[in-house]
Design a protein around this motif. Structure first.
Motif, mmCIF file in Angstrom:
data_model
loop_
_atom_site.group_PDB
_atom_site.id
_atom_site.type_symbol
_atom_site.label_atom_id
_atom_site.label_comp_id
_atom_site.label_asym_id
_atom_site.label_seq_id
_atom_site.Cartn_x
_atom_site.Cartn_y
_atom_site.Cartn_z
ATOM 1 N N MET A 203 0.802 -1.217 0.000
ATOM 2 C CA MET A 203 0.000 0.000 0.000
ATOM 3 C C MET A 203 0.836 1.268 0.000
ATOM 4 O O MET A 203 1.794 1.404 0.763
ATOM 5 C CB MET A 203 -0.928 0.001 1.224
ATOM 6 N N ARG A 204 0.422 2.177 -0.860
ATOM 7 C CA ARG A 204 0.957 3.526 -0.841
ATOM 8 C C ARG A 204 0.290 4.292 0.298
ATOM 9 O O ARG A 204 -0.682 3.812 0.898
ATOM 10 C CB ARG A 204 0.705 4.200 -2.188
ATOM 11 N N GLU A 205 0.787 5.473 0.591
ATOM 12 C CA GLU A 205 0.316 6.185 1.783
ATOM 13 C C GLU A 205 -1.163 6.533 1.686
ATOM 14 O O GLU A 205 -1.913 6.383 2.660
ATOM 15 C CB GLU A 205 1.146 7.450 2.018
ATOM 16 N N GLY A 206 -1.613 6.996 0.525
ATOM 17 C CA GLY A 206 -3.021 7.339 0.377
ATOM 18 C C GLY A 206 -3.924 6.141 0.563
ATOM 19 O O GLY A 206 -4.964 6.222 1.232
ATOM 20 N N GLU B 83 -6.885 5.437 3.591
ATOM 21 C CA GLU B 83 -8.266 5.011 3.366
ATOM 22 C C GLU B 83 -8.578 3.741 4.155
ATOM 23 O O GLU B 83 -9.651 3.610 4.759
ATOM 24 C CB GLU B 83 -8.515 4.774 1.871
ATOM 25 N N VAL B 84 -7.652 2.805 4.144
ATOM 26 C CA VAL B 84 -7.854 1.547 4.866
ATOM 27 C C VAL B 84 -8.004 1.797 6.366
ATOM 28 O O VAL B 84 -8.904 1.264 7.017
ATOM 29 C CB VAL B 84 -6.684 0.582 4.582
ATOM 30 N N LEU B 85 -7.126 2.617 6.914
ATOM 31 C CA LEU B 85 -7.152 2.866 8.356
ATOM 32 C C LEU B 85 -8.416 3.594 8.796
ATOM 33 O O LEU B 85 -8.957 3.326 9.871
ATOM 34 C CB LEU B 85 -5.926 3.681 8.767
ATOM 35 N N SER C 249 -14.249 -3.322 -0.043
ATOM 36 C CA SER C 249 -13.743 -3.645 1.288
ATOM 37 C C SER C 249 -12.221 -3.809 1.266
ATOM 38 O O SER C 249 -11.659 -4.448 0.385
ATOM 39 C CB SER C 249 -14.396 -4.936 1.788
ATOM 40 N N MET C 250 -11.558 -3.228 2.249
ATOM 41 C CA MET C 250 -10.114 -3.391 2.442
ATOM 42 C C MET C 250 -9.809 -2.911 3.851
ATOM 43 O O MET C 250 -9.570 -1.728 4.092
ATOM 44 C CB MET C 250 -9.320 -2.593 1.420
ATOM 45 N N SER C 251 -9.848 -3.817 4.808
ATOM 46 C CA SER C 251 -9.818 -3.403 6.208
ATOM 47 C C SER C 251 -8.464 -3.550 6.885
ATOM 48 O O SER C 251 -8.253 -2.968 7.948
ATOM 49 C CB SER C 251 -10.858 -4.218 6.999
ATOM 50 N N VAL C 252 -7.555 -4.310 6.290
ATOM 51 C CA VAL C 252 -6.275 -4.602 6.951
ATOM 52 C C VAL C 252 -5.132 -3.949 6.185
ATOM 53 O O VAL C 252 -5.019 -4.132 4.965
ATOM 54 C CB VAL C 252 -6.049 -6.123 7.038
ATOM 55 N N VAL D 216 -1.486 1.003 14.607
ATOM 56 C CA VAL D 216 -1.932 0.079 15.655
ATOM 57 C C VAL D 216 -3.241 0.556 16.276
ATOM 58 O O VAL D 216 -4.179 -0.232 16.474
ATOM 59 C CB VAL D 216 -0.831 -0.065 16.731
ATOM 60 N N THR D 217 -3.324 1.837 16.575
ATOM 61 C CA THR D 217 -4.514 2.368 17.245
ATOM 62 C C THR D 217 -5.760 2.194 16.393
ATOM 63 O O THR D 217 -6.801 1.725 16.866
ATOM 64 C CB THR D 217 -4.311 3.860 17.572
ATOM 65 N N ARG D 218 -5.655 2.540 15.120
ATOM 66 C CA ARG D 218 -6.844 2.467 14.270
ATOM 67 C C ARG D 218 -7.154 1.038 13.841
ATOM 68 O O ARG D 218 -8.304 0.673 13.635
ATOM 69 C CB ARG D 218 -6.676 3.375 13.053
ATOM 70 N N MET D 219 -6.130 0.234 13.702
ATOM 71 C CA MET D 219 -6.333 -1.138 13.239
ATOM 72 C C MET D 219 -6.922 -2.032 14.321
ATOM 73 O O MET D 219 -7.804 -2.849 14.055
ATOM 74 C CB MET D 219 -4.991 -1.697 12.753
ATOM 75 N N PHE D 220 -6.450 -1.870 15.554
ATOM 76 C CA PHE D 220 -6.841 -2.792 16.613
ATOM 77 C C PHE D 220 -7.865 -2.210 17.578
ATOM 78 O O PHE D 220 -8.674 -2.951 18.138
ATOM 79 C CB PHE D 220 -5.602 -3.262 17.384
#
Length: 936
Positions: free
Chosen positions: A279-282, A286-288, A326-329, A378-382
Motif C-alpha cells: 500500500m501507498r500512503e493514500g 483510506e484503509v485505516l 472492502s479493504m480493512s487490513v 496500531v490504534t486504528r487497526m486494533f
C-alpha cells in the motif's frame, strides 16, 4: 451545410442497425449504473402469473439491491403506445414488435426490463429475440408453463368463465392458438412453485449471468467478480522471466521477512484485489479510516490509477472514485533508514524484494517511501491497547519507513514444506469451482482441526443453499496458512487432519463430501484484529469466488496479553461484534454471511447437531479446551453405546466426534507438541546454498541445522589461515553468511567439528539480521582468534571469536566455501564493550578483483562502499531496538595493518591451542580436539 464548430455529427444508422455510435458505450454506461441491461420476456397464457412474478422480482431488485427495473405489460401498454391496436392477429404481432423495440431501448439504456405479454406466436417472439441479439443485449424468454385446467381454476379476471359461457371468443390458449417456446431460457411451472420461488429462479439467473453487476463478467458463472472487477495475477509471464530476473540483479535490494512474504503472496495471487502492490500512503489512509478504498476500475471519474500512483496530498479531484470496496487490513512493507538510503541513492525506479534467505522473489515498481506511523496504524487497526499482542509487536519491530509500490512476482511462491499442493492462486481456485459445476461457493475458514460439529455446520449450510434454489453449492474448506501466534495449531497438523476429513467422505459424520468440497490454503497472515480483520477474511474469499462466508463467534479475536490495558487475559473483542460489523461493513457488496449455531454431541446416534430442547440430557458439549486435554491424554474412542458423562475421567472421545485418522493426527500433535517437527505457518524451506564440500544436517532455518566440512574435521582449526601459492595479503575466507542472506550463521566454537549453525536470540528463536539485505559475503578467517586479553588503545578486549571478514565482491559465495580473498584493510568495531575487528577483502575470483588491490581502489571502482560498510556496522542492531555500535576509527586501515592484525590473531589462536608461547586459561569451553589445533 457545414457542421457548426464543436458539434459532433453522428451519421444515422440504417433501419434495424445499431445506434451505438451515437451513444455512450454500453460498457461505460453499465459500469456507471452498476448493472447491465437485459430483457426478461415472460410469455404464457392469461393467468399464468406473468405480472405477479414480474412484480415480485421487481420489488426485490429495486428495494433490496437498488437496481433500475421497469415492467412492460398489457396494462401499461394498451393505454398508451398500443392504444390503437386490436386483438387481431396482425395487431397482436405489431403489439409484440412495438413492445420488443421499447424493451430493446430500455435494456440498451441499462434497465432490467420485465415484459409480461401473452405473445402467442413463436415467430413474433423470435423476431424480438433477434432484435436483441443483433444489438448485443441479453434476452431471456421465460415460459410460464401452466396447464389450462389449472388456469381455469385460478381465473383471476374471470375471463375463462366468460369463455366457458360463450361470452368471450378468440381467447388465446382456448379457441385461439398459443405456440409454446421451442427453447426458452427458463421454464416456470408456476402451479408447482411459490411466487418467491419463481422470483428466486429468475433472480439467480440474472445473478449468475452477471446482469446485476455493471462490470464485464471475469469470473465463472454464478461466482462474484473480484473487488475492482479485475482478476489480479501479478506473476511475470514465462517469456519475460529471464529478463526480469536479470533486471532484479541490478536493483537495490529490499529485505522482506517471512511474514512479508506471506503478504506478497496475498497481493500477487489476487487475494487482496484490486491491490497490485504494497500500500501507498493514500491507500493506507483510506484503509485505516474507512476499512475500505474507493476505486474507479473503468476510469469513469479519471481516478483509475489512484492506488498505483504516488500519493499526492495537494491533488483534489473534481469527482471521487465511484466504487467502494472492502479493504480493512493494512498490507504494508517496512524498511530501515539503511534501505531507504540505498533506494534513494540508486537513481532507479524499482527495487528487488529479497527474502531473509537471500532469494530475490519480486520487483516493486515506482517505490513510494513514507513514514511508518506505527502508533497510528496500531490504534486504528486494533482499537485496543495491548503491547503484548503478537501482531502489534510485529508492527513495532518494523522499520521507521514504509515502501509502497506495485509488484511483479518473478516466480510462484513455494514453501517446499510438503503442503504446496494445497496452495492455489485465486484464479486456480475459481477454475476448480468451475470444474465442479459450482453455482455458488461458501467459504469456511479454519485455524483448528475440523470435528463433526464443524462438518455438520458446513453440510447444513450446503443443504440450506440448495433450498434457496442453488443446484451445486460448493464448500471451500479454507485453512489459514500465513503467520500465526505461537500457540495456534500448526498448519501441517490442520491440513493433514483436513485431508483425512475429506478422505472419510460421508461415511463418518465428521467427514465431508470431496465431490462438493475444495480445500485450499489461504495464504494470509493472521493479525488478530477481531471485527476489523474478519472483514478482510470475507473480502479475500470473495476475490476467489465465494458468495457466502461462514462466520462464528469472536472471529479473528484473541485473549489480551497480561499487558493489555482493558482486557488482560480476557477476550479483547466482544464475541458478537465481529459478525455484526461484518454484515454491515462498507464495500462488502452482495456477499452474505452464514452464522455458526451451537451444536452438541447426540449420544443416541453419535452425531453432532443442533440440540433438541425436548431431550437435552441426550446431548453433551465438547469444548475446544476439553478436546485439547483429551488429545494430550491420548484419549481413545468411547463405546458407541455407552458414552460416559465424564470423558476426561474415562479418557475416551466419542466415536462420532472426529474422523478416526484425523483424531490420531490431533493426538500425535498434542502429545508431541514440543518436538519441533511441526510446520507452524508458511515459511520457505530453502537450500542453504552450501558448498559441495560440506554436509548439512537438520532443517535449514532452524536451530538444529549444522553444516560441517567434508574435507576438514574442524571448520575453525583445520583449514589453513592462508592458501598456498598466493600473495602474502591473501587469506582463506570461510563464508558463514552468503551475500543477501540475513540468517545469522556462525561457526560453533564449543561444538565438536566447529560446524556452522544459526545463532539464536535471547528468547531462543533463530536470529536474523533485520536492518536490511547485506551487500557483502560474511564469514571469518580460520585459525584466528580475537583474544579477550588483547586490548586496544581504549581498553576494549577481543570478542572471543575468529576474526570476522566482510567480502565486498559482487558474487554470492556458497555457505561453507573456502575462498582465497585479497585483504584490503579493516575496521575496528566496538560492540558492547568488545573489540570486534572486521577485515575487508575481495575474492580473487570476483570480476573486479584484478582492479581492486587497495582500499583506495575500492572507493574508485565501487564508490560509497566504505560508507555503507560503516553504516551497517554501526547501526545493524538498531532495528532490533539496540543502541548503535561505535568504530574506533572512521577510516579503515591499510592492507599492511590488517595483515598485522591477522598475524596477531593467528598467534593468539596458536596460544589457544597450546601451540604458542602464550598461556590461555582452559575455561573457555571451546572444542579444540582437532588435528590443526593439536599438531605443530
Amino acid at each position: 451545410d457545414a457542421t457548426p464548430p464543436h458539434i459532433i455529427e453522428c451519421s444515422a444508422a440504417s433501419a434495424g442497425e445499431s445506434q451505438s455510435a451515437c451513444h455512450l458505450p454500453a460498457e461505460t454506461r453499465y459500469a456507471a449504473l452498476k448493472q447491465k441491461g437485459a430483457t426478461l420476456w415472460m410469455t404464457g397464457c392469461s393467468g399464468a402469473g406473468k405480472t405477479t412474478i414480474a412484480t415480485a422480482l421487481e420489488d426485490r431488485l429495486v428495494k433490496a439491491y437498488g437496481k433500475h427495473v421497469y415492467r412492460l405489460d398489457g396494462d401499461n401498454l394498451r393505454t398508451g403506445i398500443n392504444r390503437d391496436l386490436t386483438f387481431s392477429e396482425a395487431d397482436r404481432a405489431e403489439s409484440v414488435r412495438r413492445t420488443g423495440e421499447i424493451a430493446t431501448l430500455f435494456a440498451d439504456a441499462g434497465v432490467i426490463t420485465l415484459v409480461g405479454l401473452i405473445s402467442p406466436y413463436r415467430g413474433d417472439r423470435d423476431a424480438v429475440r433477434k432484435r436483441h441479439e443483433d444489438q448485443g443485449i441479453p434476452f431471456y424468454e421465460i415460459f410460464l408453463d401452466v396447464p389450462v385446467d389449472e388456469l381455469k381454476k385460478r381465473d383471476p379476471k374471470g375471463q375463462y368463465a366468460r369463455v366457458e359461457s360463450g361470452e368471450l371468443k378468440h381467447f388465446t390458449c382456448i379457441d385461439d392458438p398459443y405456440e409454446p417456446p421451442a427453447n426458452p431460457e427458463i421454464t416456470l411451472k408456476t402451479h408447482e412453485l411459490e411466487i418467491e420461488q419463481s422470483a428466486d429462479i429468475l433472480f439467480r439467473r440474472l445473478e449468475m449471468d452477471g446482469i446485476l453487476e455493471g462490470a464485464p463478467k471475469v469470473s465463472p458463472p454464478g461466482l462474484p467478480n473480484p473487488d475492482g472487477d479485475e482478476v489480479i495475477d501479478l506473476h511475470v509471464p514465462e517469456h519475460l522471466k529471464a529478463a526480469r530476473k536479470e533486471e532484479a540483479e541490478g536493483l537495490p535490494k529490499v529485505l522482506i521477512t517471512d511474514l512479508d512474504l506471506n503478504w506478497l503472496q496475498v497481493i500477487g495471487e489476487g487475494w487482496a484485489a484490486p491491490l497490485k502492490g504494497f500500500m501507498r500512503e493514500g491507500t493506507l489512509l483510506e484503509v485505516l479510516h474507512f476499512n475500505s478504498i474507493l476505486v474507479d476500475p473503468f476510469n469513469l471519474t479519471e481516478n483509475k490509477g489512484i492506488h498505483t500512483s504516488t500519493t499526492n496530498f495537494a491533488d483534489f479531484k473534481s469527482h471521487r472514485a465511484p466504487d467502494r470496496v472492502s479493504m480493512s487490513v493494512p498490507i504494508t512493507l517496512s524498511c530501515t533508514e539503511y534501505t531507504k538510503a540505498a533506494i534513494e541513492s540508486s537513481g532507479q525506479n524499482a527495487v528487488a524484494l529479497t527474502t531473509q534467505m537471500g532469494n530475490v522473489v519480486a520487483i516493486l515498481r515506482n517505490p513510494e517511501i513514507y513514514a511508518n506511523r506505527k502508533e497510528e496504524i496500531v490504534t486504528r487497526m486494533f482499537g485496543v491497547i495491548d503491547p503484548g499482542h503478537p501482531y502489534i509487536q510485529q508492527i513495532y519491530k518494523g522499520g521507521d519507513y514504509l515502501i509502497g509500490g506495485e509488484v511483479e512476482l518473478l516466480d510462484r511462491i513455494r514453501y517446499n514444506d510438503g503442503l504446496d499442493q494445497w496452495r492455489k492462486t485465486s484464479t486456480e481456485i475459481m477454475d476448480e469451482f468451475k470444474e465442479k459445476g459450482a453455482d455458488t461457493v461458501y467459504a469456511f475458514q479454519t485455524r483448528n482441526p475440523t470435528h463433526a460439529g464443524h462438518a455438520y455446520l458446513m453440510k447444513s449450510a450446503g443443504e440450506n443453499l440448495k433450498k434457496e434454489g442453488y443446484k451445486k453449492p460448493v464448500l471451500w474448506l479454507s485453512p489459514l496458512g500465513g503467520w500465526t501466534k505461537e500457540d495456534d495449531v500448526p498448519l501441517d497438523v490442520r491440513v493433514k487432519q483436513h485431508e483425512e476429513v475429506l478422505n472419510s467422505g460421508l461415511d463418518h459424520p465428521g467427514g465431508l463430501d470431496p465431490d462438493s468440497t475444495v480445500m485450499a490454503i489461504w495464504p494470509s497472515p493472521m493479525v488478530y484484529a477481531g471485527p476489523t480483520e474478519v472483514q478482510f477474511h470475507a473480502k479475500s474469499r470473495r476475490s476467489a469466488g465465494a458468495s457466502y462466508f461462514v462466520v462464528g463467534r469472536d472471529p479473528a479475536g484473541m485473549k489480551g496479553s497480561e499487558l493489555a490495558v482493558a482486557h488482560p487475559d480476557d477476550d479483547l473483542y466482544d464475541g458478537d461484534h465481529g459478525r455484526y460489523v461484518l454484515q454491515n461493513s462498507p464495500g462488502i457488496g452482495s456477499m452474505k454471511m452464514l452464522s455458526f449455531v451451537k451444536v452438541m454431541y447426540d449420544i443416541t446416534d453419535n452425531v453432532m447437531k443442533v440440540p433438541d430442547e425436548a431431550r437435552l440430557d441426550d446431548f453433551i458439549s465438547i469444548s475446544g479446551s476439553k478436546m485439547r486435554l483429551l488429545a494430550r491424554n491420548g484419549a481413545v474412542p468411547c463405546s458407541p453405546t455407552n458414552i460416559p458423562t465424564d470423558l476426561v475421567e474415562a479418557n475416551c472421545v466419542p466415536s462420532g466426534f472426529m474422523v478416526p485418522k484425523g483424531w490420531d493426527i490431533v493426538v500425535d500433535y498434542y502429545r508431541n507438541i514440543d518436538s519441533g517437527r511441526w510446520i507452524p505457518w508458511s515459511r520457505p524451506l530453502v537450500d542453504p546454498g552450501a558448498s559441495s564440500r560440506t554436509e548439512g544436517s537438520g532443517k535449514f532455518g532452524s536451530l538444529d541445522f549444522q553444516l560441517k566440512s567434508t574435507d576438514y574435521q574442524s571448520f575453525w582449526h583445520d583449514i589453513p589461515m592462508m592458501p598456498t601459492g598466493e600473495a602474502s595479503n591473501v587469506v582463506n575466507f570461510v563464508t558463514e553468511i552468503p551475500l543477501m542472506m540475513t540468517a545469522k550463521m556462525e561457526v560453533q566454537k564449543a561444538v565438536a567439528g566447529n560446524p556452522i549453525a544459526q545463532d539464536s536470540n535471547s528468547d531462543g528463536s533463530a536470529r536474523y539480521y533485520t536492518y536490511g539485505t547485506p551487500f557483502f559475503n560474511y564469514g571469518y578467517i580460520p585459525q584466528t582468534w580475537e583474544d579477550p586479553a588483547l586490548k586496544d588503545s581504549l581498553g576494549n578486549g577481543g570478542d572471543n571469536d575468529p576474526l570476522d571478514v566482510m567480502e565486498i565482491g559482487s558474487q554470492r559465495l556458497q555457505m561453507g566455501s573456502i575462498t582465497p580473498c585479497r585483504v584490503l584493510g579493516h575496521l575496528e568495531l566496538i560492540d558492547e564493550g568488545e573489540m570486534d575487528n572486521k577485515v575487508i577483502c575481495i575474492s580473487l575470483s570476483d570480476p573486479d578483483a584484478s582492479k581492486i588491490q587497495t582500499i583506495g581502489d575500492l572507493e574508485r571502482f565501487k564508490p560509497g562502499t566504505i560508507d555503507r560498510l560503516k553504516d551497517w556496522l554501526k547501526r545493524y542492531k538498531t532495528s532490533d531496538g539496540k543502541p548503535e555500535n561505535a568504530l574506533a576509527s572512521e577510516d579503515p586501515t591499510s592492507a599492511t595493518e590488517a595483515m598485522e592484525l591477522i598475524e596477531e590473531t593467528h598467534m593468539r589462536w596458536k596460544n589457544l591451542c597450546g601451540k604458542g608461547t602464550g598461556y590461555v586459561s582452559g575455561d573457555h569451553g571451546f572444542w579444540l580436539d582437532a588435528p590443526g589445533c593439536k599438531g605443530q
